[in-house]
Design a protein around this motif. Sequence first.
Motif, PDB file in Angstrom:
ATOM      1  N   PRO A 164       0.805  -1.166   0.070  1.00  0.00           N
ATOM      2  CA  PRO A 164       0.026   0.145   0.289  1.00  0.00           C
ATOM      3  C   PRO A 164       0.682   1.050  -0.156  1.00  0.00           C
ATOM      4  N   LYS A 165       1.361   1.051   0.327  1.00  0.00           N
ATOM      5  CA  LYS A 165       2.689   3.007   0.651  1.00  0.00           C
ATOM      6  C   LYS A 165       3.431   2.820  -0.771  1.00  0.00           C
ATOM      7  N   ALA A 166       3.194   1.933  -1.041  1.00  0.00           N
ATOM      8  CA  ALA A 166       4.943   2.011  -2.520  1.00  0.00           C
ATOM      9  C   ALA A 166       3.452   2.746  -3.542  1.00  0.00           C
ATOM     10  N   VAL A 167       2.011   2.229  -3.301  1.00  0.00           N
ATOM     11  CA  VAL A 167       1.422   2.742  -4.635  1.00  0.00           C
ATOM     12  C   VAL A 167       0.747   4.006  -4.270  1.00  0.00           C
ATOM     13  N   PHE A 168       0.024   4.123  -2.903  1.00  0.00           N
ATOM     14  CA  PHE A 168      -0.184   5.488  -2.353  1.00  0.00           C
ATOM     15  C   PHE A 168       1.244   6.406  -2.689  1.00  0.00           C
ATOM     16  N   LYS A 169       2.399   6.127  -2.305  1.00  0.00           N
ATOM     17  CA  LYS A 169       3.912   6.662  -2.748  1.00  0.00           C
ATOM     18  C   LYS A 169       3.561   7.634  -4.901  1.00  0.00           C
ATOM     19  N   GLU A 170       2.877   6.656  -5.369  1.00  0.00           N
ATOM     20  CA  GLU A 170       2.977   6.416  -6.714  1.00  0.00           C
ATOM     21  C   GLU A 170       2.202   6.976  -7.120  1.00  0.00           C
ATOM     22  N   VAL A 171       0.951   7.696  -6.052  1.00  0.00           N
ATOM     23  CA  VAL A 171      -0.124   8.053  -6.516  1.00  0.00           C
ATOM     24  C   VAL A 171       0.325   9.978  -5.973  1.00  0.00           C
ATOM     25  N   LYS A 172       1.158   9.793  -5.305  1.00  0.00           N
ATOM     26  CA  LYS A 172       1.169  11.107  -4.411  1.00  0.00           C
ATOM     27  C   LYS A 172       1.907  11.314  -5.175  1.00  0.00           C
ATOM     28  N   SER A 173       2.674  11.029  -5.746  1.00  0.00           N
ATOM     29  CA  SER A 173       3.903  11.494  -6.732  1.00  0.00           C
ATOM     30  C   SER A 173       3.159  12.392  -8.482  1.00  0.00           C
ATOM     31  N   SER A 174       2.036  11.701  -8.508  1.00  0.00           N
ATOM     32  CA  SER A 174       1.370  12.320  -9.722  1.00  0.00           C
ATOM     33  C   SER A 174       0.523  13.331  -9.517  1.00  0.00           C
ATOM     34  N   LEU A 175       0.544  13.697  -8.716  1.00  0.00           N
ATOM     35  CA  LEU A 175      -0.507  15.298  -8.186  1.00  0.00           C
ATOM     36  C   LEU A 175       0.594  16.173  -7.432  1.00  0.00           C
ATOM     37  N   ARG A 176      -0.451  17.239  -8.241  1.00  0.00           N
ATOM     38  CA  ARG A 176       0.426  18.422  -7.447  1.00  0.00           C
ATOM     39  C   ARG A 176       0.427  17.747  -5.302  1.00  0.00           C
ATOM     40  N   ILE A 177       0.896  18.773  -4.414  1.00  0.00           N
ATOM     41  CA  ILE A 177       0.470  18.485  -3.465  1.00  0.00           C
ATOM     42  C   ILE A 177       0.680  19.925  -2.752  1.00  0.00           C
ATOM     43  N   ILE A 178      -0.889  19.907  -2.146  1.00  0.00           N
ATOM     44  CA  ILE A 178      -0.710  21.179  -0.281  1.00  0.00           C
ATOM     45  C   ILE A 178      -0.248  20.814   0.616  1.00  0.00           C
ATOM     46  N   GLU A 179      -0.042  20.967   1.261  1.00  0.00           N
ATOM     47  CA  GLU A 179       0.368  21.397   2.961  1.00  0.00           C
ATOM     48  C   GLU A 179      -0.529  22.097   3.390  1.00  0.00           C
ATOM     49  N   ALA A 180      -1.236  21.356   4.444  1.00  0.00           N
ATOM     50  CA  ALA A 180      -2.277  21.975   5.727  1.00  0.00           C
ATOM     51  C   ALA A 180      -1.983  21.193   7.318  1.00  0.00           C
ATOM     52  N   ALA A 181      -2.494  22.421   7.778  1.00  0.00           N
ATOM     53  CA  ALA A 181      -2.315  21.772   9.070  1.00  0.00           C
ATOM     54  C   ALA A 181      -3.818  22.189   9.951  1.00  0.00           C
ATOM     55  N   GLY A 182      -3.662  21.375  11.149  1.00  0.00           N
ATOM     56  CA  GLY A 182      -4.564  21.662  12.269  1.00  0.00           C
ATOM     57  C   GLY A 182      -5.070  20.569  13.592  1.00  0.00           C
ATOM     58  N   GLY A 183      -6.346  21.282  13.574  1.00  0.00           N
ATOM     59  CA  GLY A 183      -6.263  20.888  15.452  1.00  0.00           C
ATOM     60  C   GLY A 183      -7.852  20.102  16.016  1.00  0.00           C
ATOM     61  N   LEU A 184      -7.866  19.609  16.706  1.00  0.00           N
ATOM     62  CA  LEU A 184      -8.438  19.135  17.337  1.00  0.00           C
ATOM     63  C   LEU A 184      -8.087  19.639  18.668  1.00  0.00           C
ATOM     64  N   VAL A 185      -9.058  20.411  19.282  1.00  0.00           N
ATOM     65  CA  VAL A 185      -8.500  21.083  20.630  1.00  0.00           C
ATOM     66  C   VAL A 185      -9.641  21.029  21.433  1.00  0.00           C
ATOM     67  N   GLU A 186      -8.706  20.468  22.539  1.00  0.00           N
ATOM     68  CA  GLU A 186      -9.773  19.834  24.022  1.00  0.00           C
ATOM     69  C   GLU A 186      -9.658  21.384  24.997  1.00  0.00           C
ATOM     70  N   SER A 187     -10.397  21.531  25.495  1.00  0.00           N
ATOM     71  CA  SER A 187     -10.532  22.747  26.706  1.00  0.00           C
ATOM     72  C   SER A 187     -10.243  21.822  28.188  1.00  0.00           C
ATOM     73  N   ASN A 188     -10.286  22.838  29.236  1.00  0.00           N
ATOM     74  CA  ASN A 188      -9.932  22.206  29.783  1.00  0.00           C
ATOM     75  C   ASN A 188     -11.312  22.090  30.590  1.00  0.00           C
ATOM     76  N   GLU A 189     -12.492  21.622  29.945  1.00  0.00           N
ATOM     77  CA  GLU A 189     -13.347  21.391  31.021  1.00  0.00           C
ATOM     78  C   GLU A 189     -14.400  20.020  30.087  1.00  0.00           C
ATOM     79  N   GLY A 190     -13.147  19.510  29.051  1.00  0.00           N
ATOM     80  CA  GLY A 190     -13.339  18.155  27.712  1.00  0.00           C
ATOM     81  C   GLY A 190     -13.902  18.372  26.975  1.00  0.00           C
ATOM     82  N   LYS A 191     -14.935  19.129  26.805  1.00  0.00           N
ATOM     83  CA  LYS A 191     -15.032  19.678  25.054  1.00  0.00           C
ATOM     84  C   LYS A 191     -13.936  19.580  24.334  1.00  0.00           C
ATOM     85  N   TYR A 192     -14.891  19.420  23.115  1.00  0.00           N
ATOM     86  CA  TYR A 192     -13.292  20.273  21.847  1.00  0.00           C
ATOM     87  C   TYR A 192     -14.377  21.238  20.649  1.00  0.00           C
TER      88      TYR A 192
END
Length: 200
Positions: free
Chosen positions: A59-87
């Motif tokens: 799977p890793k090799a096949v995924f790498k092949e798919v990935k290499s055929s596309l332009r990549i855009i990197e993003a980042a985000g968060g699952l933020v937990e509060s001091n009361e245990g809510k998200y």
Amino acid sequence: MAQKYNIYINQKALIITSIKPDDSLDYQMLDVQSFEFEKFYKSLSKNPQSVFYLLTEHPKAVFKEVKSSLRIIEAAGGLVESNEGKYLFIKRNGRWDLPKGKLEEDESKRDAAVREVEEECGIVVKKLGKKLIKTYHVYEIKGKPVLKVSHWYTMLTKSNQKLIPQLEEGITEVKWIAKKDWNLVRANTYPSILDVLDIV
């Protein structure tokens, strides 16, 4: 542990894995030998099926092949937990989502994740935690498919901060939601967000 890569294209999923899918699922099997992502992508609009499996011993090799055929855009985000245990969830374009955004030039994934959460929700993150997961989502820019790779982190903060949705990003609501009420989110969100919630 078996490797599995979920690539989402709108509400459809391409799953690259070494594990045979459960026969109770509604899916279409693709031939890994002749698979070309661009051809597959172009045929999607005419195919009513929503889940596609690429079964392979590598799977890793096949995924790498798919990935290499596309332009990549990197993003980042968060699952933020509060001091009361809510998200922390946002409503963007009418669906529940988690705060995230593209990396700026020379910005680290961790810094981008915190910056995006703070900008989109109007809060201050108190602590950046561990990396949770990477999700993969294909969409079009100027008629060409691109692959957005989103890096998700756990975060902690206080819940008594005023939540300010970043309206110019299409965010209409920011809300703390307890885990027991996540069905509300699950009923109206994106498949990649479900991947994040499923590992918590």
